[in-house]
Design an enzyme around this catalytic site. Sequence first.
Site, PDB file in Angstrom:
ATOM      1  CG  HIS A 122       3.656  12.065 -26.428  1.00 19.88           C
ATOM      2  ND1 HIS A 122       2.067  11.964 -25.782  1.00 19.88           N
ATOM      3  CD2 HIS A 122       4.004  13.077 -25.072  1.00 19.88           C
ATOM      4  CE1 HIS A 122       1.341  12.359 -25.179  1.00 19.88           C
ATOM      5  NE2 HIS A 122       2.882  13.451 -24.610  1.00 19.88           N
ATOM      6  CD  GLU A 140      -5.156  16.283 -14.627  1.00 18.94           C
ATOM      7  OE1 GLU A 140      -4.211  16.148 -14.744  1.00 18.94           O
ATOM      8  OE2 GLU A 140      -6.771  16.065 -16.465  1.00 18.94           O
ATOM      9  CG  HIS A 147      -1.456  16.199 -23.990  1.00 23.15           C
ATOM     10  ND1 HIS A 147      -0.465  17.864 -23.783  1.00 23.15           N
ATOM     11  CD2 HIS A 147      -0.495  15.068 -23.366  1.00 23.15           C
ATOM     12  CE1 HIS A 147       0.961  16.987 -23.177  1.00 23.15           C
ATOM     13  NE2 HIS A 147       0.945  15.890 -23.349  1.00 23.15           N
ATOM     14  NE  ARG A 196      -0.977  16.888 -12.314  1.00 23.20           N
ATOM     15  CZ  ARG A 196      -0.222  15.803 -11.584  1.00 23.20           C
ATOM     16  NH1 ARG A 196      -0.670  15.827 -10.653  1.00 23.20           N
ATOM     17  NH2 ARG A 196       0.504  14.999 -12.666  1.00 23.20           N
ATOM     18  CE  LYS A 252      -2.153  13.352 -14.020  1.00 19.94           C
ATOM     19  NZ  LYS A 252      -2.968  14.401 -15.830  1.00 19.94           N
ATOM     20  CD  GLU A 271       4.442  15.956 -22.363  1.00 20.72           C
ATOM     21  OE1 GLU A 271       4.220  15.705 -23.712  1.00 20.72           O
ATOM     22  OE2 GLU A 271       3.888  17.284 -22.173  1.00 20.72           O
ATOM     23  NE  ARG A 299      -3.851  -1.885   2.071  1.00 25.65           N
ATOM     24  CZ  ARG A 299      -4.078  -3.134   2.641  1.00 25.65           C
ATOM     25  NH1 ARG A 299      -2.374  -3.293   4.152  1.00 25.65           N
ATOM     26  NH2 ARG A 299      -4.399  -4.410   2.527  1.00 25.65           N
ATOM     27  CE  LYS A 352       3.230  17.004 -14.471  1.00 22.73           C
ATOM     28  NZ  LYS A 352       3.626  16.394 -14.694  1.00 22.73           N
ATOM     29  CG  ASN A 377      -3.251  17.000 -20.364  1.00 25.87           C
ATOM     30  OD1 ASN A 377      -2.586  15.596 -20.142  1.00 25.87           O
ATOM     31  ND2 ASN A 377      -4.501  16.467 -18.989  1.00 25.87           N
ATOM     32  CG  HIS A 397      -3.691  11.696 -25.234  1.00 19.18           C
ATOM     33  ND1 HIS A 397      -4.359  12.573 -24.497  1.00 19.18           N
ATOM     34  CD2 HIS A 397      -2.178  11.835 -25.351  1.00 19.18           C
ATOM     35  CE1 HIS A 397      -3.341  12.857 -23.315  1.00 19.18           C
ATOM     36  NE2 HIS A 397      -2.239  12.455 -24.205  1.00 19.18           N
TER      37      HIS A 397
END
Length: 333
Positions: free
Chosen positions: A239, A212, A223, A216, A132, A174, A110, A202, A220, A227
Site C-alpha cells: 500500500h 469526511e 491514494h 478529511r 475508520k 503513508e 451496538r 491526522k 487520501n 488505490h
Amino acid sequence: MIELEVPLGERSYRVLVGAGARHRLLEVLPIGVERVALVTQAGIPVEVDPGVEHRVFTMGEGEQSKDLGTVEDLCRDFARWGLTRGDCVVAVGGGVVTDTAGFAAAAYHRGVPIVHVSTTLLGQVDAAIGGKTGVNLPEGKNLVGAFWQPAAVLCDTDVLATLPPREYRNGLGEMAKYAFLGVDRLADLPLDEAVAACVACKAEVVGSDEREGGRRAILNYGHTLGHALETAGSYDLRHGEAVAIGLIYAAELAHRMGRISGDRVAEHRKVVAGYDLPMALPPDSDPEQLVALFARDKKAVGGLTFVLDGPNGVEPVRVDDRALLLDTFTALT
Ligand code: GLY
C-alpha cells in the site's frame, strides 16, 4: 512518551507515542473496565498485559481475513465469553487487526469500547487513528464499515524495530504524505517525534471533519492512483509503495494544472526518494486501465476528485480532463 489528543468533544481520546507505550494499557482503559477481549494475530510478536481479566482471540492473517466472516467469528466469540458494554476490546496489531476488531467492536451490542495497540508504522500514522473501521467484500476493499472512535491508541515505537524491512517501508509511504500536509522537516525528526507529528496532523484533520464531509479527504493524498495500482493488482506493490507513486503522480498532475511549481514537484520527489520508495509506474501498468479505475474510487461521487497540492495547500479538486490524466503518466516512467 509523547501524549496527543484526537479532539472530538466527549469522544476525544489520548494517543501515546513512544518506546514502551504498550505498557500503558491499563492506564488508558476506560474507567471501570473489568474484562478485556484482546484481538490479535498469531504472527504478531507483541505481548500486552491489560492488567484485568482478559481472553485472547486470534484472527487470521492478511487482507483476506479482513472480512465479514471474521467479524462474525469475533462477535460470536465475544458473545460466548459474555462480553458486555462495560468491558473493552483491545486490538493488538496493524491495520488489518485494528480495522476488523474496530468494526466488530462498533457492531457488537451496538458498540463496545475499543483501545488500539498499533504495532506497525502504517497503523501508527494512519489506520489506528481517526475511527475508520471496516472490512473488505469480494467486490472491493473497505466497502463495509463504520466510524467508531477508539477510547485510546498506543503507538509503541519499540515494536517497529521488529517489522520486516518491507513492512516498515510500507509505513514510510503513508508517512511521506504528511510532509505535504503541514508536517515540516519530517525526514529530519527522530522516529518517535516523526510518528507523533503525523498523528498530531491526522488528529487535527479528524477533529475538524470526523466523518469526511470534506477536509478529511486530504488524508487520501496520493491514494487515488495508489488505490488504482493496488486494485489493478498484479504489481506486487505494498500500500505505502503504491501511495508513494501516487504522490508523485498527484504532484505532476498539479504541476500540469498550474497549481504548483516545478520546484514543489521536485520536493515531492526528494521526500519519496529519501524514504527509498518507488516513484515510477510498474513497467507492465496500463494507464487506460488505471484511469478507468480512478472512477471506481469511493470518493468519485459525480465525477473524479483528486487530492492535489496548490496555492491553498492540499485540497480535493475536480479533474475531468481524461487526456491530462493519461498524459501525466508520461512523467512516471
Ligand atoms: N486513512 C484516511 C483516513 O483515515 O481518513
